[in-house]
Design a protein around this motif. Structure first.
Motif, PDB file in Angstrom:
ATOM      1  N   VAL A   1       0.822  -1.218   0.000  1.00 56.02           N
ATOM      2  CA  VAL A   1       0.000   0.000   0.000  1.00 56.02           C
ATOM      3  C   VAL A   1       0.855   1.267   0.000  1.00 56.02           C
ATOM      4  O   VAL A   1       0.658   2.157  -0.842  1.00 56.02           O
ATOM      5  CB  VAL A   1      -0.996  -0.008   1.182  1.00 56.02           C
ATOM      6  CG1 VAL A   1      -1.651   1.362   1.347  1.00 56.02           C
ATOM      7  CG2 VAL A   1      -2.053  -1.082   0.981  1.00 56.02           C
ATOM      8  N   PRO A   2       1.815   1.412   0.930  1.00 56.00           N
ATOM      9  CA  PRO A   2       2.624   2.647   0.902  1.00 56.00           C
ATOM     10  C   PRO A   2       3.484   2.802  -0.349  1.00 56.00           C
ATOM     11  O   PRO A   2       3.668   3.928  -0.834  1.00 56.00           O
ATOM     12  CB  PRO A   2       3.494   2.538   2.166  1.00 56.00           C
ATOM     13  CG  PRO A   2       3.429   1.123   2.586  1.00 56.00           C
ATOM     14  CD  PRO A   2       2.118   0.602   2.123  1.00 56.00           C
ATOM     15  N   ILE A   3       3.977   1.699  -0.902  1.00 60.04           N
ATOM     16  CA  ILE A   3       4.771   1.804  -2.122  1.00 60.04           C
ATOM     17  C   ILE A   3       3.895   2.296  -3.276  1.00 60.04           C
ATOM     18  O   ILE A   3       4.317   3.136  -4.088  1.00 60.04           O
ATOM     19  CB  ILE A   3       5.421   0.452  -2.463  1.00 60.04           C
ATOM     20  CG1 ILE A   3       6.483   0.077  -1.420  1.00 60.04           C
ATOM     21  CG2 ILE A   3       6.055   0.486  -3.855  1.00 60.04           C
ATOM     22  CD1 ILE A   3       7.600   1.064  -1.272  1.00 60.04           C
ATOM     23  N   VAL A   4       2.673   1.793  -3.359  1.00 59.93           N
ATOM     24  CA  VAL A   4       1.741   2.261  -4.392  1.00 59.93           C
ATOM     25  C   VAL A   4       1.447   3.746  -4.196  1.00 59.93           C
ATOM     26  O   VAL A   4       1.376   4.517  -5.162  1.00 59.93           O
ATOM     27  CB  VAL A   4       0.439   1.435  -4.359  1.00 59.93           C
ATOM     28  CG1 VAL A   4      -0.622   2.058  -5.265  1.00 59.93           C
ATOM     29  CG2 VAL A   4       0.713  -0.005  -4.801  1.00 59.93           C
ATOM     30  N   LEU A   5       1.306   4.179  -2.938  1.00 62.01           N
ATOM     31  CA  LEU A   5       1.019   5.593  -2.674  1.00 62.01           C
ATOM     32  C   LEU A   5       2.209   6.468  -3.069  1.00 62.01           C
ATOM     33  O   LEU A   5       2.023   7.564  -3.618  1.00 62.01           O
ATOM     34  CB  LEU A   5       0.663   5.794  -1.195  1.00 62.01           C
ATOM     35  CG  LEU A   5      -0.115   7.076  -0.866  1.00 62.01           C
ATOM     36  CD1 LEU A   5      -0.887   6.912   0.444  1.00 62.01           C
ATOM     37  CD2 LEU A   5       0.786   8.288  -0.765  1.00 62.01           C
ATOM     38  N   ILE A   6       3.422   6.002  -2.783  1.00 61.74           N
ATOM     39  CA  ILE A   6       4.614   6.753  -3.194  1.00 61.74           C
ATOM     40  C   ILE A   6       4.587   7.007  -4.701  1.00 61.74           C
ATOM     41  O   ILE A   6       4.858   8.111  -5.168  1.00 61.74           O
ATOM     42  CB  ILE A   6       5.893   5.995  -2.804  1.00 61.74           C
ATOM     43  CG1 ILE A   6       6.110   6.049  -1.289  1.00 61.74           C
ATOM     44  CG2 ILE A   6       7.119   6.595  -3.516  1.00 61.74           C
ATOM     45  CD1 ILE A   6       7.296   5.216  -0.821  1.00 61.74           C
ATOM     46  N   HIS A   7       4.226   5.977  -5.452  1.00 59.20           N
ATOM     47  CA  HIS A   7       4.180   6.112  -6.915  1.00 59.20           C
ATOM     48  C   HIS A   7       3.031   7.013  -7.354  1.00 59.20           C
ATOM     49  O   HIS A   7       3.224   7.924  -8.176  1.00 59.20           O
ATOM     50  CB  HIS A   7       4.027   4.732  -7.552  1.00 59.20           C
ATOM     51  CG  HIS A   7       3.941   4.767  -9.040  1.00 59.20           C
ATOM     52  ND1 HIS A   7       5.035   5.014  -9.846  1.00 59.20           N
ATOM     53  CD2 HIS A   7       2.872   4.610  -9.880  1.00 59.20           C
ATOM     54  CE1 HIS A   7       4.653   5.012 -11.119  1.00 59.20           C
ATOM     55  NE2 HIS A   7       3.352   4.761 -11.161  1.00 59.20           N
ATOM     56  N   ALA A   8       1.846   6.782  -6.791  1.00 53.44           N
ATOM     57  CA  ALA A   8       0.657   7.523  -7.229  1.00 53.44           C
ATOM     58  C   ALA A   8       0.757   9.005  -6.895  1.00 53.44           C
ATOM     59  O   ALA A   8       0.296   9.860  -7.667  1.00 53.44           O
ATOM     60  CB  ALA A   8      -0.595   6.923  -6.597  1.00 53.44           C
ATOM     61  N   ALA A   9       1.351   9.330  -5.741  1.00 56.98           N
ATOM     62  CA  ALA A   9       1.448  10.723  -5.309  1.00 56.98           C
ATOM     63  C   ALA A   9       2.674  11.425  -5.880  1.00 56.98           C
ATOM     64  O   ALA A   9       2.952  12.575  -5.515  1.00 56.98           O
ATOM     65  CB  ALA A   9       1.468  10.789  -3.784  1.00 56.98           C
ATOM     66  N   ASN A  10       3.418  10.724  -6.753  1.00 54.56           N
ATOM     67  CA  ASN A  10       4.597  11.309  -7.406  1.00 54.56           C
ATOM     68  C   ASN A  10       5.609  11.827  -6.382  1.00 54.56           C
ATOM     69  O   ASN A  10       6.095  12.959  -6.471  1.00 54.56           O
ATOM     70  CB  ASN A  10       4.170  12.448  -8.343  1.00 54.56           C
ATOM     71  CG  ASN A  10       3.244  11.978  -9.438  1.00 54.56           C
ATOM     72  OD1 ASN A  10       3.494  10.972 -10.095  1.00 54.56           O
ATOM     73  ND2 ASN A  10       2.145  12.691  -9.627  1.00 54.56           N
ATOM     74  N   LEU A  11       5.936  10.967  -5.412  1.00 55.43           N
ATOM     75  CA  LEU A  11       6.858  11.355  -4.356  1.00 55.43           C
ATOM     76  C   LEU A  11       8.307  11.004  -4.680  1.00 55.43           C
ATOM     77  O   LEU A  11       9.196  11.242  -3.863  1.00 55.43           O
ATOM     78  CB  LEU A  11       6.439  10.692  -3.038  1.00 55.43           C
ATOM     79  CG  LEU A  11       5.054  11.113  -2.518  1.00 55.43           C
ATOM     80  CD1 LEU A  11       4.707  10.362  -1.243  1.00 55.43           C
ATOM     81  CD2 LEU A  11       5.011  12.618  -2.266  1.00 55.43           C
ATOM     82  N   LEU A  12       8.533  10.421  -5.853  1.00 57.90           N
ATOM     83  CA  LEU A  12       9.880  10.153  -6.347  1.00 57.90           C
ATOM     84  C   LEU A  12      10.033  10.816  -7.717  1.00 57.90           C
ATOM     85  O   LEU A  12       9.042  11.069  -8.397  1.00 57.90           O
ATOM     86  CB  LEU A  12      10.130   8.646  -6.484  1.00 57.90           C
ATOM     87  CG  LEU A  12      10.092   7.784  -5.230  1.00 57.90           C
ATOM     88  CD1 LEU A  12      10.460   6.350  -5.585  1.00 57.90           C
ATOM     89  CD2 LEU A  12      11.012   8.311  -4.152  1.00 57.90           C
TER      90      LEU A  12
END
Length: 243
Positions: free
Chosen positions: A89-100
């Motif tokens: 879940v958090p890895i998907v959120l990192i990607h979806a929220a453009n945090l990288l």
């Protein structure tokens, strides 16, 4: 033991396993919220998943689930649910929220998925004296601070890679609620920290920067205590070898 009492114990044991499994439902709900762009809702879901994870262990021991239902592996169920909620879940959120940075996100994010999967399946992931071995895949915490702290994307990428590496480094991290050293203090600070995170979430989309900074005191305490106890463990192990 009377059959009625035995049946009641089995009902309670199955209820505890159902409670643990509810975490998987929360995890899927978080993924749906992320897909909709409702990151605040996803974070609330992650907090709820942590609360379930914190409560199911004591409930399992109270209901004596291993004794009452020896044919069912509650530990495996717990690991499956935890991998979903603490890693996927958090890895998907990192990607979806453009945090990288967009140019490297697809290359960076598989690494914590792989290292955490390895650690979850390792027999030394949890020690008999209640420590985690390796960074305990608290990706939900990292993504929360990436998001509310508005840290630079390059920093998020570098720290994600660093944390993924630390998953594989066999440093002992405290198990909140079970590690005996300073356990009352750790539990008290953990509860206070959880309440602070809820306040920050309630303030979304513009949480108080000072409150975000103050909330970092518990993760700092957790890290210092973990490294200190690990150093003490190594020191004592070295003394035992010399004696």
């Amino acid at each position: 033991m009377k059959s009625g009492e035995r049946a009641w114990q089995q009902v309670m044991a199955w209820a505890v396993h159902l409670f643990t499994a509810l975490g998987a439902i929360i995890g899927v709900w978080c993924l749906i919220a992320i897909h909709r762009g409702d990151y605040r809702g996803a974070f609330f879901g992650m907090v709820l998943a942590v609360a379930i994870d914190a409560a199911d262990g004591p409930l399992a021991r109270l209901a004596r689930v291993k004794e009452v239902l020896p044919q069912f592996d509650g530990t495996k169920l717990d690991d499956i649910v935890d991998y979903l909620n603490y890693v996927v879940v958090p890895i998907v959120l990192i990607h979806a929220a453009n945090l990288l940075p967009a140019s490297i996100s697809n290359w960076v994010l598989p690494i914590p998925l792989l290292t955490s999967a390895y650690r979850f399946c390792h027999i030394s992931a949890k020690t008999p004296d209640h420590f985690f071995t390796g960074f305990p895949s608290y990706w939900n915490i990292l993504v929360f601070y990436y998001y509310v702290g508005r840290s630079p994307l390059w920093f998020n990428a570098a720290f994600t890679l660093f944390a993924a590496m630390m998953v594989l480094v066999p440093i002992r991290y405290i198990y909140p609620g079970r590690t005996r050293t300073l356990r009352p203090l750790t539990i008290g600070l953990n509860i206070l920290w959880g309440a602070t995170l809820l306040i920050i979430l309630w303030q979304f989309p513009d949480p108080s920067p000072s409150l975000v900074v103050w909330s970092l005191l518990y993760p700092i305490y957790y890290t210092i205590l973990s490294f200190g106890l690990h150093w003490r463990f190594l020191w004592r192990a070295g003394e035992d070898l010399l004696n």
